[in-house]
Design a protein around this motif. Sequence first.
Motif, PDB file in Angstrom:
ATOM      1  N   GLN A  11       0.832  -1.193   0.000  1.00  0.00           N
ATOM      2  CA  GLN A  11       0.000   0.000   0.000  1.00  0.00           C
ATOM      3  C   GLN A  11       0.871   1.249   0.000  1.00  0.00           C
ATOM      4  O   GLN A  11       0.548   2.244  -0.660  1.00  0.00           O
ATOM      5  N   SER A  12       1.983   1.183   0.727  1.00  0.00           N
ATOM      6  CA  SER A  12       2.907   2.317   0.720  1.00  0.00           C
ATOM      7  C   SER A  12       3.480   2.532  -0.671  1.00  0.00           C
ATOM      8  O   SER A  12       3.652   3.678  -1.121  1.00  0.00           O
ATOM      9  N   MET A  13       3.767   1.423  -1.365  1.00  0.00           N
ATOM     10  CA  MET A  13       4.268   1.525  -2.726  1.00  0.00           C
ATOM     11  C   MET A  13       3.205   2.107  -3.649  1.00  0.00           C
ATOM     12  O   MET A  13       3.503   2.938  -4.521  1.00  0.00           O
ATOM     13  N   VAL A  14       1.953   1.669  -3.467  1.00  0.00           N
ATOM     14  CA  VAL A  14       0.854   2.207  -4.269  1.00  0.00           C
ATOM     15  C   VAL A  14       0.719   3.709  -4.032  1.00  0.00           C
ATOM     16  O   VAL A  14       0.551   4.495  -4.973  1.00  0.00           O
ATOM     17  N   ASP A  15       0.805   4.118  -2.757  1.00  0.00           N
ATOM     18  CA  ASP A  15       0.701   5.540  -2.432  1.00  0.00           C
ATOM     19  C   ASP A  15       1.828   6.330  -3.101  1.00  0.00           C
ATOM     20  O   ASP A  15       1.606   7.444  -3.604  1.00  0.00           O
ATOM     21  N   ALA A  16       3.034   5.753  -3.093  1.00  0.00           N
ATOM     22  CA  ALA A  16       4.169   6.438  -3.723  1.00  0.00           C
ATOM     23  C   ALA A  16       3.960   6.572  -5.227  1.00  0.00           C
ATOM     24  O   ALA A  16       4.252   7.616  -5.815  1.00  0.00           O
ATOM     25  N   VAL A  17       3.448   5.494  -5.842  1.00  0.00           N
ATOM     26  CA  VAL A  17       3.169   5.550  -7.279  1.00  0.00           C
ATOM     27  C   VAL A  17       2.087   6.577  -7.576  1.00  0.00           C
ATOM     28  O   VAL A  17       2.180   7.336  -8.549  1.00  0.00           O
ATOM     29  N   ASP A  18       1.056   6.617  -6.725  1.00  0.00           N
ATOM     30  CA  ASP A  18      -0.010   7.612  -6.910  1.00  0.00           C
ATOM     31  C   ASP A  18       0.547   9.028  -6.840  1.00  0.00           C
ATOM     32  O   ASP A  18       0.136   9.910  -7.603  1.00  0.00           O
ATOM     33  N   ARG A  19       1.481   9.254  -5.911  1.00  0.00           N
ATOM     34  CA  ARG A  19       2.089  10.580  -5.797  1.00  0.00           C
ATOM     35  C   ARG A  19       2.909  10.903  -7.042  1.00  0.00           C
ATOM     36  O   ARG A  19       2.911  12.059  -7.504  1.00  0.00           O
ATOM     37  N   MET A  20       3.606   9.902  -7.590  1.00  0.00           N
ATOM     38  CA  MET A  20       4.369  10.134  -8.808  1.00  0.00           C
ATOM     39  C   MET A  20       3.444  10.460  -9.970  1.00  0.00           C
ATOM     40  O   MET A  20       3.736  11.352 -10.787  1.00  0.00           O
ATOM     41  N   ILE A  21       2.318   9.744 -10.052  1.00  0.00           N
ATOM     42  CA  ILE A  21       1.348  10.014 -11.115  1.00  0.00           C
ATOM     43  C   ILE A  21       0.803  11.424 -10.981  1.00  0.00           C
ATOM     44  O   ILE A  21       0.709  12.170 -11.970  1.00  0.00           O
ATOM     45  N   GLU A  22       0.462  11.809  -9.757  1.00  0.00           N
ATOM     46  CA  GLU A  22      -0.087  13.138  -9.530  1.00  0.00           C
ATOM     47  C   GLU A  22       0.970  14.218  -9.784  1.00  0.00           C
ATOM     48  O   GLU A  22       0.664  15.285 -10.346  1.00  0.00           O
ATOM     49  N   ALA A  23       2.223  13.937  -9.400  1.00  0.00           N
ATOM     50  CA  ALA A  23       3.291  14.905  -9.648  1.00  0.00           C
ATOM     51  C   ALA A  23       3.518  15.080 -11.144  1.00  0.00           C
ATOM     52  O   ALA A  23       3.744  16.195 -11.619  1.00  0.00           O
ATOM     53  N   ALA A  24       3.447  13.964 -11.883  1.00  0.00           N
ATOM     54  CA  ALA A  24       3.607  14.053 -13.332  1.00  0.00           C
ATOM     55  C   ALA A  24       2.449  14.808 -13.962  1.00  0.00           C
ATOM     56  O   ALA A  24       2.622  15.518 -14.960  1.00  0.00           O
ATOM     57  N   ARG A  25       1.261  14.676 -13.383  1.00  0.00           N
ATOM     58  CA  ARG A  25       0.082  15.347 -13.941  1.00  0.00           C
ATOM     59  C   ARG A  25       0.041  16.824 -13.567  1.00  0.00           C
ATOM     60  O   ARG A  25      -0.173  17.698 -14.417  1.00  0.00           O
ATOM     61  N   ALA A  26       0.250  17.104 -12.275  1.00  0.00           N
ATOM     62  CA  ALA A  26       0.060  18.468 -11.784  1.00  0.00           C
ATOM     63  C   ALA A  26       1.335  19.303 -11.827  1.00  0.00           C
ATOM     64  O   ALA A  26       1.270  20.527 -11.830  1.00  0.00           O
ATOM     65  N   GLY A  27       2.490  18.652 -11.842  1.00  0.00           N
ATOM     66  CA  GLY A  27       3.745  19.388 -11.856  1.00  0.00           C
ATOM     67  C   GLY A  27       4.322  19.639 -10.477  1.00  0.00           C
ATOM     68  O   GLY A  27       5.530  19.724 -10.314  1.00  0.00           O
ATOM     69  N   ILE A  28       3.468  19.735  -9.471  1.00  0.00           N
ATOM     70  CA  ILE A  28       3.932  19.978  -8.106  1.00  0.00           C
ATOM     71  C   ILE A  28       2.808  19.588  -7.149  1.00  0.00           C
ATOM     72  O   ILE A  28       1.634  19.865  -7.415  1.00  0.00           O
ATOM     73  N   LEU A  29       3.152  18.919  -6.063  1.00  0.00           N
ATOM     74  CA  LEU A  29       2.145  18.436  -5.123  1.00  0.00           C
ATOM     75  C   LEU A  29       1.925  19.448  -3.998  1.00  0.00           C
ATOM     76  O   LEU A  29       2.078  19.155  -2.824  1.00  0.00           O
TER      77      LEU A  29
END
Length: 272
Positions: free
Chosen positions: A107-125
């Motif tokens: 789940q921690s890995m999934v959360d990290a991947v989700d953050r990477m996806i969001e960072a790639a989409r939004a540019g900054i979290l």
Amino acid sequence: MTSTAMDDAAEPGGLTVGAVASHVGVTVRTLHHWDAIGLVRPSGRTAGGYRLYSAADVARIHRVLIYRELGLPLDDIGELLDAPTVDVTVPLRQQRAQLLDRISRLQSMVDAVDRMIEAARAGILLSAEEQVEIFGQRWKPSLAAGARDRWGETAQWAQYAERAAGMTPEDWRQVAHNVETLEQDLAAAKRAGVRPGSAGANALAERHRASIDAYFDCSLSMHVCMGRMLAADPGFTAYYDAIEPGLAVWLRDVIDANARDRGIDPESATWT
């Protein structure tokens, strides 16, 4: 294991190893191995010496598959199956705890991947409010989205997204502080007449390149390309010239001279 496999094995003589393998979804080689180590031995043999599995044998295979799916080693599975008086809940509870730990890590890995996806989409979290609070009133939250639209398909953007995904607001505050300090030092050097190619200018060029390295690996050649963009792109030029008039062109010249001193010809530099 299916009920069909059990029913077929209940027929006189039982099932051959090939039929069992097909029914339960393992290879013949696996069944041969389990026979060799004593985990599941067929109860019968044909006249020609071929293995025949009874319904009880197939049921045992089914239990092996369940325990194996839980991650238990074959040796432990054999002990469980051959010692029915042992409390089987003990190893199963241990395995359950390990599975829960694995689920937590996944789940921690999934959360990290989700953050990477969001960072790639939004540019900054960071929210728009957080961005302005951290980077100052001159910062425009639309800049991150614009950068994504411009470079979102590049390897450097992917690297940036991976790094940005792990950054906290405090990390960004440190980045903003470092950038502000660098920009002030660049402006002061420009006002003081520091010449491109001098030791002081080269040190500032390397600090500027290091500030880019916070986001993605920036080679000397790539740095030259970025210097050109700073002096040619109206948005970047306006940003730097608002800090100090002429700073964008001066910084480009500083970057070029630093690269030249380090063996890179600015005239032929490419994004590599």
